[in-house]
Enzyme design. Structure first.
Site, PDB file in Angstrom:
ATOM      1  N   TYR A   1       0.867  -1.178   0.000  1.00  0.00           N
ATOM      2  CA  TYR A   1       0.000   0.000   0.000  1.00  0.00           C
ATOM      3  C   TYR A   1       0.906   1.232   0.000  1.00  0.00           C
ATOM      4  O   TYR A   1       0.841   2.088   0.879  1.00  0.00           O
ATOM      5  CB  TYR A   1      -0.915   0.023   1.227  1.00  0.00           C
ATOM      6  CG  TYR A   1      -1.874  -1.134   1.332  1.00  0.00           C
ATOM      7  CD1 TYR A   1      -2.300  -1.834   0.202  1.00  0.00           C
ATOM      8  CD2 TYR A   1      -2.365  -1.556   2.567  1.00  0.00           C
ATOM      9  CE1 TYR A   1      -3.184  -2.904   0.297  1.00  0.00           C
ATOM     10  CE2 TYR A   1      -3.254  -2.618   2.679  1.00  0.00           C
ATOM     11  CZ  TYR A   1      -3.654  -3.292   1.543  1.00  0.00           C
ATOM     12  OH  TYR A   1      -4.536  -4.341   1.645  1.00  0.00           O
ATOM     13  N   ARG A   2       1.743   1.316  -0.975  1.00  0.00           N
ATOM     14  CA  ARG A   2       2.807   2.319  -1.046  1.00  0.00           C
ATOM     15  C   ARG A   2       2.277   3.710  -0.720  1.00  0.00           C
ATOM     16  O   ARG A   2       1.232   4.133  -1.223  1.00  0.00           O
ATOM     17  CB  ARG A   2       3.393   2.309  -2.448  1.00  0.00           C
ATOM     18  CG  ARG A   2       4.505   3.303  -2.701  1.00  0.00           C
ATOM     19  CD  ARG A   2       5.845   2.790  -2.284  1.00  0.00           C
ATOM     20  NE  ARG A   2       6.310   1.740  -3.182  1.00  0.00           N
ATOM     21  CZ  ARG A   2       7.514   1.181  -3.112  1.00  0.00           C
ATOM     22  NH1 ARG A   2       8.365   1.566  -2.163  1.00  0.00           N
ATOM     23  NH2 ARG A   2       7.864   0.234  -3.945  1.00  0.00           N
TER      24      ARG A   2
END
Length: 524
Positions: free
Chosen positions: A466-467
């Site tokens: 979930y950069r």
């Protein structure tokens, strides 16, 4: 300087930049031709003057990233069909002073797999998507460009009692998903996708072809959760398949957010991570303003690796607050449950390719890990905040089970025992524009700030897949210090970050594979 003179100057500068870009294109293609002289590069190297270029450089999944003006367009896009073409792209990029971005599925939340501030080349893995299943050995080799949907489909075509514990969205490419950890509905039973990788094949910065034995255990450790793009181009993965029963049971239970639902959520926090490993109950709090007076809702979304007759007594004993009835549940095959969780209706063939994707939109996401139950009043406040947006989701996946049994240093993904669940905050919007993006992202940052007292601390942890560039970036392009990078690095990797930097220094000492959140070189 007069207005006319200024205009002439800017035209002159633009012309020089354009000529230089053309020269770089040509030199890169010439280099590729020299390394692989008997293959026509027009079939797999696409530059700005070719018809396919525009469609290849944009994101199909998050147009927000494609609209960011601070990033350049790539010198070229390489769509290799074999390891030799990957090797040539790496070598020629270095010769021409270009960076490389590697894209498998295009779901990178911040677009780092296809965006860069310096001249660069994209290596797009879309043509490397073969899957070879060995049911006798209960293993499979999967190329990085294959999607999760294609993997699930291939397994189900071979066996009705095998599966793989990876993500819910079928259009995600396995390359990025596996290298960042990867979890889905079987995480409590079998752990992460990366926990079930037993070999890999990659091309390093010098162009060497390496498998697990030749790369060594340190590098093999690093690419399973540490982000493969910092270490090389991963061509394929060998995975251990897992057993699934002939019948599984799923349910979706919707509850309007009121005090009773808040009480159910409170109980979920205490029970979901302690349930039988075969039971996964994720929680979504969502508000979709569809002009039908839709309220904020809590959705309890579950997979049980077993039959209905065993699920109901288990729920009545461990989580009676939900009030689950047999009518809420559906028995189906494991592959049908994959479609169910992806929001797809129809035959398993819908899982093939990456075109059927309900998640395409302008969006921004952030993540948290929760180690202590969040007080009920917080969820009341969340409900109030949700009414300020049209499309907002808070997705909570329970841990415990197998996740608590694996050491946090087993692979770089460290979020194991002591974590009750993780949270993904996701805001979407439908109108493109700089101001629209700023407004929605600001709202999400405010929600994230509000949640700070109630989530993990020292560090406040985040999930690599979930950069989130808000937690820190490498501001010095090629010489980011360890101390600077640990600001974001320890949030993703905790104590494993230092080991990742040591591996990086050994396998890529010139820091060729880098981006705004790549593993830096270790510094004593």
């Amino acid at each position: 300087m007069g207005l006319l003179s200024t205009s002439v100057l800017w035209v002159a500068i633009a012309s020089i930049v354009y000529v230089n870009a053309i020269g770089t294109h040509n030199e890169f293609v010439l280099c590729m031709n020299n390394i692989i002289p008997f293959v026509n590069t027009s079939g797999y190297v696409f530059t700005h003057d070719m018809p396919m270029y525009s469609s290849l450089v944009s994101s199909e999944h998050n147009p927000r990233c494609s609209n960011l003006t601070v990033f350049r367009r790539p010198v070229g896009v390489v769509t290799p069909k074999n390891k030799w073409e990957i090797r040539a792209a790496i070598i020629c990029s270095q010769e021409q002073g270009l960076q490389v971005r590697v894209r498998s599925g295009g779901h990178d939340y911040e677009g780092l797999s296809y965006l860069c501030k310096s001249p660069f080349v994209i290596i797009d893995m879309r043509n490397l998507r073969s899957i070879s299943i060995d049911i006798k050995q209960e293993t499979a080799w999967v190329q990085s460009g294959a999607t999760l949907g294609e993997l699930y489909y291939s397994i189900a075509q071979t066996s009705q009692t095998h599966g793989f514990p990876a993500g819910i969205c079928p259009s995600v490419g396995v390359g990025g998903h596996f290298s960042g950890g990867g979890f889905g509905t079987m995480v409590r039973k079998y752990g992460l996708a990366a926990d079930n990788v037993i070999d890999a094949y990659l091309v390093d910065a010098t162009g060497r072809f390496l498998d697990r034995e030749s790369m060594g255990e340190d590098l093999f450790w690093a690419i399973r959760g540490g982000g493969g793009a910092s270490f090389g181009v991963i061509v394929s993965w060998k995975i251990k398949l897992v057993r699934v029963p002939p019948k599984v049971t799923v349910f979706n239970v919707h509850k309007n957010m009121d005090q009773h639902t808040v009480d159910i959520i409170h109980n979920w926090q205490y029970e979901a991570h302690k349930m039988k490993n075969e039971l996964f109950i994720r929680l979504l709090i969502q508000y979709v303003n569809d002009d039908n007076n839709t309220s904020v809702q809590a959705l309890f979304n579950s997979l049980f690796l077993g039959e209905l007759k065993d699920l109901i007594p288990l729920m009545n004993e461990k989580f009676p607050q939900l009030g689950l009835n047999a009518e809420d549940c559906i028995e189906m095959s494991w592959i049908e449950s994959v479609l169910y969780f992806a929001g797809l209706k129809g035959a398993p063939e819908l899982l093939l390719g990456n075109k059927t994707d309900p998640y395409v939109s302008y969006f921004k996401a952030k993540s948290d890990f929760v180690t202590k139950p969040i007080p009920p009043h917080v969820f009341v406040r969340i409900q109030e905040k949700f009414y300020q947006q049209k499309l907002i989701f808070m997705i909570m996946d329970p841990y415990g089970g197998r996740m608590s049994e694996i050491s946090e240093s087993h692979i770089p993904f460290p979020h194991r025992e002591g974590n009750l669940y993780n949270i993904q905050y996701l805001v979407k919007w439908e109108v493109n524009g700089v101001q629209a993006s700023k407004d929605h992202i600001h709202w999400l940052k405010e929600l994230y700030k509000y949640m700070e007292p109630y989530v993990s601390k020292h560090p406040r942890s985040a999930y690599l897949n979930y950069r989130d560039l808000d937690i820190g970036t490498n501001t010095h392009e090629n010489n980011t210090s360890y101390m600077e990078a640990k600001v974001w690095g320890e949030k993703y990797f905790k104590g494993n970050f230092k080991r990742l930097t040591k591996v990086k220094s050994r396998v890529d000492p010139d820091n060729f594979f880098r981006n705004e959140q790549s593993i830096p070189l270790h510094q004593n």
